[in-house]
Scaffold this active site. Structure first.
Site, PDB file in Angstrom:
ATOM      1  N   ASP A  23      -3.804   6.148  -2.403  1.00 49.92           N
ATOM      2  CA  ASP A  23      -2.930   7.405  -2.945  1.00 49.92           C
ATOM      3  C   ASP A  23      -2.430   7.256  -4.249  1.00 49.92           C
ATOM      4  OD1 ASP A  23      -1.867  10.028  -2.525  1.00 49.92           O
ATOM      5  OD2 ASP A  23      -0.096   9.060  -1.441  1.00 49.92           O
ATOM      6  N   HIS A  65      -9.531   9.964 -10.151  1.00 44.02           N
ATOM      7  CA  HIS A  65     -10.507   9.494  -8.958  1.00 44.02           C
ATOM      8  C   HIS A  65     -11.556   8.462  -9.498  1.00 44.02           C
ATOM      9  CE1 HIS A  65      -8.670  12.159  -6.217  1.00 44.02           C
ATOM     10  NE2 HIS A  65      -8.973  13.187  -7.084  1.00 44.02           N
ATOM     11  N   LEU A  70     -18.598  -8.991   4.494  1.00 47.11           N
ATOM     12  CA  LEU A  70     -17.677  -7.894   4.746  1.00 47.11           C
ATOM     13  C   LEU A  70     -18.102  -6.605   5.180  1.00 47.11           C
ATOM     14  CD1 LEU A  70     -14.700  -6.864   4.075  1.00 47.11           C
ATOM     15  CD2 LEU A  70     -15.459  -6.130   1.762  1.00 47.11           C
TER      16      LEU A  70
END
Length: 605
Positions: free
Chosen positions: A368, A385, A475
């Protein structure tokens, strides 16, 4: 003068180049001879798409035939298969081929702007068959089915979409579709059992054979025992159940409904032939009679033809330049033997040492503050972004460095559509070009979210990332894009309801564990640590099921200012928590007892 197609090539797909028309005709003959059942079903596709279907089927069937042949050792067969794929790669680059099969495949790839890397998953599964490994469980068997046939189904859906016939497979129907594919290929396995036994192959999972006290030797030596009879009866029942009344038909085009209904009816007829065969099943491949096939296919052809005629199609022409989607090489050997290690942080800092019992297995992040970061610098929101993606890449490297198993990030919520069209467009564009950042690092990519409203090419890209990294064991990075937690739970509940109506489960047996199995990613472990940046203290419809017992960690900094050191600090903080999961703590935490001079406990500050 209009060029007429060769016999069998639909007029809608007429091609001026005689050699290319002959190449498609060769694929057609190959499909019809090698597998009349699948060929007859391909004939229910829109006429203009059939040649491409024949070519794509050939692209997978030729390597499969090379591996299944009895000629040579397994290693020699793998070498021949790889040589054919390497030739296909070279032909795709130059846009044509002297081999008729590959010439048609290349034209299909260029014409429809396909990414041939999608086939590499199936090529890898086909190559593994040369080793003769038997699936141990139904889960293993189903995974092999999906790997072997995901490319074929996926490419056909892309053809539909690019011809102007959208066929969205929404998350709530993906499980149903996978089950349906299992039924199709279990039926194939039963009908082809004798042929597989001829070459010493046993493709049924070990757990089901052992469960009926049968032995592989009984099957391989063609002994029809009571145990084998009970086993076959069970398998027929299982396949029939998987084929009956698939729920995903309710959202498809009428032409596609006619196609899949014919598939169901034809394979159910094959199961009846398997039942009637009895002991002969171990020696011959039972097939429905010609009359039975015609009774199924004739009305299906009429229904499909009417449905397709009422729908305009957009069949592209072959471009003069290579399409942008092609990615090579295809061969399983092309994967690097060792993945690149994590890139070090610019400062040279190393991750802290974390005791195994203090290390979270799954960290989820709400990234955020991108827009506010940009506004504070008088930049457009989309620049925030873009900077946020750079932060994410560094956090991923830090997750790899510290040995984290699962990382899930909230990239685009189903509520984010309310933002300005310009901001949404930039978010979609950022999502398109992120996959290649992770492939070399051994990261397994997964997507959680809905395709509804997303551009088709982005949905293709998200699925492609999953397919290309499915075998990675480092991962697991789950990207939540166009995601809503409540919608995910509603979809799981709907799947449960459909399963109950179909008789797959007793409503009284529904439990938390069972509901979890119906989520789109049922193997996703519970979140141990949920971290949100940007100063907000809420979870915003993010993974409500998986975060039920998560430790919450909120920080004030905006996401673009974050790097791997912040991830490591969050993990260190997590390691200091006393996670009780509803139980009583063995001893009071020191923070609760330490009093300050003002009389307040340290934990109250």
């Amino acid at each position: 003068m209009r060029r007429l197609p060769l016999p069998g090539i639909p007029a809608q797909a007429a091609i001026d180049d005689p050699a290319l028309r002959a190449a498609y005709a060769a694929c057609r003959r190959f499909a019809k001879t090698a597998n009349p059942t699948e060929y007859s079903l391909m004939q229910l596709m829109p006429a203009a798409m059939r040649p491409s279907c024949w070519a794509l089927w050939t692209a997978l069937s030729v390597p499969d035939n090379i591996i299944d042949t009895a000629s040579g050792t397994p290693a020699q067969r793998v070498t021949r298969m790889r040589a054919w794929i390497t030739s296909l790669e070279a032909d795709v680059k130059q846009g044509t081929s002297s081999d008729p099969f590959r010439r048609a495949i290349v034209d299909t790839v260029w014409r429809w702007n396909l990414n041939l890397r999608d086939l590499s998953v199936s090529f890898s599964a086909i190559e593994a068959d040369a080793e003769g490994r038997r699936p141990a469980t139904w889960t293993d068997w189903s995974a092999r089915v999906q790997r072997s046939n995901a490319s074929w189904a996926g490419q056909c859906l892309i053809l539909f979409n690019r011809a102007g016939l959208p066929t969205p497979m929404r998350p709530q129907y993906q499980r149903d579709f996978a089950r349906y594919l299992d039924g199709v290929y279990l039926t194939d396995t039963l009908a082809d059992l004798s042929a597989d036994l001829d070459r010493g192959a046993l493709l049924l999972p070990a757990e089901v054979i052992d469960g009926f006290d049968a032995t592989p030797a009984d099957l391989l030596q063609r002994r029809w025992t009571p145990q084998i009879q009970a086993l076959i009866t069970h398998l027929v029942s299982r396949a029939r159940h998987q084929l009956n009344a698939p729920a995903f038909l309710t959202v498809l085009h009428p032409g596609a409904v006619a196609l899949f209904t014919a598939v169901s009816n034809l394979f159910l007829a094959r199961l009846r032939a398997v039942e009637r065969a009895g002991p002969r099943l171990l020696h011959t491949g039972p097939r429905p009679g010609k009359l039975a096939r015609q009774c199924i296919l004739a009305p299906a052809r009429a229904k499909a033809a009417l449905a397709w005629q009422m729908t305009p199609l957009n069949v592209p022409r072959t471009p003069s330049l290579p399409p942008q989607q092609i990615a090579l090489p295809l061969t399983p050997a092309a994967r690097p033997a060792a993945h690149t290690p994590p890139r070090p942080h610019a400062s040279g800092v190393r991750p802290p040492a974390i005791a195994p019992d203090r290390m979270p297995r799954h960290v989820a992040i709400i990234m955020d503050g991108n827009g506010r970061w940009a506004a504070g610098r008088d930049l457009p929101r989309h620049e925030g972004h873009r900077a946020g993606r750079s932060a994410l890449l560094d956090v991923i490297e830090g997750a790899r460095e510290i040995g984290l198993q699962h990382l899930t990030v909230y990239a685009f919520s189903s509520e984010n559509w309310q933002r300005s069209p310009e901001e949404v467009a930039h978010l979609l564009e950022l999502a398109r070009d992120g996959r290649q950042q992770f492939v070399a690092g051994g990261v397994r990519l997964r997507w959680a979210g809905s395709p509804d409203g997303l551009p088709e090419d982005l949905v293709d890209e998200l699925h492609r990332g999953e397919r290309e990294t499915r075998g990675e064991t480092g991962l697991t990075l789950t990207i939540c894009f166009n995601y809503g937690g409540r919608a995910e739970l509603a979809g799981a509940a709907a799947d449960l309801a459909r399963a109950a109506v179909a008789g797959d489960l007793d409503p009284n047996s529904i439990s938390e564990h069972l509901l979890g199995r119906y989520l789109p990613n049922p193997d996703m472990p519970d979140v141990d640590l949920l971290w949100r940046t940007g100063g907000e203290h809420r979870i915003s419809n993010f993974l409500p099921w998986q975060t039920s017992y998560a430790e919450l960690h909120f920080t004030d900094g905006y996401w673009p200012d974050v790097d791997r050191r912040d991830l490591w600090q969050a993990i260190v903080t997590y390691g200091r928590r006393d996670r009780r999961h509803g139980t009583a703590s063995a001893t009071p935490r020191p923070a609760a007892l330490a009093k300050t001079s003002s009389g307040r406990s340290a934990g109250d500050r």
